[in-house]
Design a protein around this motif. Sequence first.
Motif, PDB file in Angstrom:
ATOM      1  N   ARG A  98       0.822  -1.211   0.000  1.00  0.00           N
ATOM      2  CA  ARG A  98       0.000   0.000   0.000  1.00  0.00           C
ATOM      3  C   ARG A  98       0.855   1.259   0.000  1.00  0.00           C
ATOM      4  O   ARG A  98       0.457   2.299  -0.521  1.00  0.00           O
ATOM      5  N   ALA A  99       2.042   1.153   0.600  1.00  0.00           N
ATOM      6  CA  ALA A  99       2.964   2.294   0.667  1.00  0.00           C
ATOM      7  C   ALA A  99       3.814   2.427  -0.596  1.00  0.00           C
ATOM      8  O   ALA A  99       4.637   3.344  -0.691  1.00  0.00           O
ATOM      9  N   GLY A 100       3.621   1.518  -1.547  1.00  0.00           N
ATOM     10  CA  GLY A 100       4.312   1.637  -2.826  1.00  0.00           C
ATOM     11  C   GLY A 100       5.558   0.800  -2.988  1.00  0.00           C
ATOM     12  O   GLY A 100       6.333   1.022  -3.929  1.00  0.00           O
ATOM     13  N   TYR A 101       5.784  -0.167  -2.106  1.00  0.00           N
ATOM     14  CA  TYR A 101       6.964  -1.020  -2.201  1.00  0.00           C
ATOM     15  C   TYR A 101       6.622  -2.369  -2.841  1.00  0.00           C
ATOM     16  O   TYR A 101       5.492  -2.851  -2.742  1.00  0.00           O
ATOM     17  N   ARG A 102       7.614  -2.961  -3.489  1.00  0.00           N
ATOM     18  CA  ARG A 102       7.518  -4.346  -3.933  1.00  0.00           C
ATOM     19  C   ARG A 102       8.054  -5.235  -2.821  1.00  0.00           C
ATOM     20  O   ARG A 102       9.034  -4.890  -2.168  1.00  0.00           O
ATOM     21  N   VAL A 103       7.423  -6.383  -2.604  1.00  0.00           N
ATOM     22  CA  VAL A 103       7.769  -7.217  -1.453  1.00  0.00           C
ATOM     23  C   VAL A 103       8.032  -8.662  -1.878  1.00  0.00           C
ATOM     24  O   VAL A 103       7.302  -9.228  -2.697  1.00  0.00           O
ATOM     25  N   ILE A 104       9.106  -9.236  -1.303  1.00  0.00           N
ATOM     26  CA  ILE A 104       9.388 -10.665  -1.421  1.00  0.00           C
ATOM     27  C   ILE A 104       9.342 -11.244  -0.018  1.00  0.00           C
ATOM     28  O   ILE A 104       9.913 -10.677   0.913  1.00  0.00           O
ATOM     29  N   GLU A 105       8.683 -12.384   0.158  1.00  0.00           N
ATOM     30  CA  GLU A 105       8.531 -12.983   1.481  1.00  0.00           C
ATOM     31  C   GLU A 105       9.436 -14.198   1.657  1.00  0.00           C
ATOM     32  O   GLU A 105       9.702 -14.940   0.705  1.00  0.00           O
ATOM     33  N   ALA A 106       9.892 -14.375   2.914  1.00  0.00           N
ATOM     34  CA  ALA A 106      10.674 -15.558   3.280  1.00  0.00           C
ATOM     35  C   ALA A 106      10.218 -16.032   4.650  1.00  0.00           C
ATOM     36  O   ALA A 106      10.030 -15.220   5.562  1.00  0.00           O
ATOM     37  N   GLY A 107      10.049 -17.353   4.804  1.00  0.00           N
ATOM     38  CA  GLY A 107       9.574 -17.904   6.063  1.00  0.00           C
ATOM     39  C   GLY A 107      10.677 -18.420   6.962  1.00  0.00           C
ATOM     40  O   GLY A 107      10.444 -18.692   8.139  1.00  0.00           O
ATOM     41  N   THR A 108      11.892 -18.548   6.424  1.00  0.00           N
ATOM     42  CA  THR A 108      13.029 -19.033   7.204  1.00  0.00           C
ATOM     43  C   THR A 108      14.275 -18.230   6.866  1.00  0.00           C
ATOM     44  O   THR A 108      14.339 -17.564   5.824  1.00  0.00           O
ATOM     45  N   GLY A 109      15.277 -18.348   7.731  1.00  0.00           N
ATOM     46  CA  GLY A 109      16.541 -17.681   7.460  1.00  0.00           C
ATOM     47  C   GLY A 109      17.221 -18.249   6.242  1.00  0.00           C
ATOM     48  O   GLY A 109      17.809 -17.511   5.436  1.00  0.00           O
ATOM     49  N   GLU A 110      17.125 -19.566   6.095  1.00  0.00           N
ATOM     50  CA  GLU A 110      17.725 -20.221   4.937  1.00  0.00           C
ATOM     51  C   GLU A 110      17.097 -19.729   3.636  1.00  0.00           C
ATOM     52  O   GLU A 110      17.796 -19.448   2.654  1.00  0.00           O
ATOM     53  N   GLU A 111      15.773 -19.606   3.640  1.00  0.00           N
ATOM     54  CA  GLU A 111      15.072 -19.125   2.450  1.00  0.00           C
ATOM     55  C   GLU A 111      15.447 -17.679   2.141  1.00  0.00           C
ATOM     56  O   GLU A 111      15.649 -17.309   0.979  1.00  0.00           O
ATOM     57  N   ALA A 112      15.573 -16.854   3.188  1.00  0.00           N
ATOM     58  CA  ALA A 112      15.927 -15.449   2.990  1.00  0.00           C
ATOM     59  C   ALA A 112      17.303 -15.312   2.358  1.00  0.00           C
ATOM     60  O   ALA A 112      17.494 -14.532   1.415  1.00  0.00           O
ATOM     61  N   LEU A 113      18.266 -16.074   2.855  1.00  0.00           N
ATOM     62  CA  LEU A 113      19.626 -16.005   2.306  1.00  0.00           C
ATOM     63  C   LEU A 113      19.669 -16.489   0.868  1.00  0.00           C
ATOM     64  O   LEU A 113      20.415 -15.955   0.037  1.00  0.00           O
ATOM     65  N   ASP A 114      18.865 -17.494   0.560  1.00  0.00           N
ATOM     66  CA  ASP A 114      18.802 -18.001  -0.814  1.00  0.00           C
ATOM     67  C   ASP A 114      18.224 -16.943  -1.754  1.00  0.00           C
ATOM     68  O   ASP A 114      18.721 -16.741  -2.867  1.00  0.00           O
ATOM     69  N   ILE A 115      17.175 -16.264  -1.288  1.00  0.00           N
ATOM     70  CA  ILE A 115      16.555 -15.214  -2.103  1.00  0.00           C
ATOM     71  C   ILE A 115      17.546 -14.083  -2.356  1.00  0.00           C
ATOM     72  O   ILE A 115      17.692 -13.598  -3.481  1.00  0.00           O
ATOM     73  N   ILE A 116      18.245 -13.677  -1.311  1.00  0.00           N
ATOM     74  CA  ILE A 116      19.195 -12.565  -1.433  1.00  0.00           C
ATOM     75  C   ILE A 116      20.343 -12.917  -2.369  1.00  0.00           C
ATOM     76  O   ILE A 116      20.803 -12.086  -3.165  1.00  0.00           O
TER      77      ILE A 116
END
Length: 231
Positions: A23-41
């Motif tokens: 709603r504030a104008g950002y694009r968002v990617i979600e991660a449910g775990t630390g491992e998933e977040a690091l993989d996305i990054i």
Amino acid sequence: MKQILVMDDEKDIRAFITINLKRAGYRVIEAGTGEEALDIISNNNDIDIAVLDVMLPGIDGFEVCKKIREKNKAMGIIMLTAKTQEVDKINGLTTGADDYVVKPFSPSELVARIDALSRRVDLIKENASTKELLSPPFRMDLTERMLYKNGEPVELTKIEYLIMKLFIENGNKALSRNFILDEVWGENYFGNEKTVDVNIRRLRQKIEDQPSDPIFIETVWGYGYRWRRED
């Protein structure tokens, strides 16, 4: 449009944050775990800010923050924590986070902090065109975003880098804690002056020969700090 990674193991909280950021104008990617977040990054070079929940099974938010900072000093990082102890806030800042938000929080508070951090990220990118700042024995390479003391590199977090830049640009001037807070963290930052003191202590550990008796970052008692330069 800036892209934000939201890492939280609770799906409802991720959805709540995502809706408000979109709603504030950002694009968002979600991660449910630390491992998933690091993989996305590791597979995405377009993430500007990471919002990391501290308490996660497996790789927690502190470890994710640390690993991000090892490879990316420019990405904005906000920690989400349900704890209020000072040590948890300090842990987040010392592992490289720029800010923290204590649960439960309002959507407007989180968006305001992200907006402020987003402006700081933009400022770093804008300053990349300037080559260097000098305050012997220190040299700041603004293209590499590196600080050198007597020719040797000094590893800094993004916040420490911005504080150093502010000091060198304002050599021999007394800067109030509130001024430093506004210039480095942004005018909409909800933190207090202790945040400045915590980062100054860590910065002294890295740049002073004797941190307990500093000669570069002088304390102006009851007011703030002064960068001493003699060039």
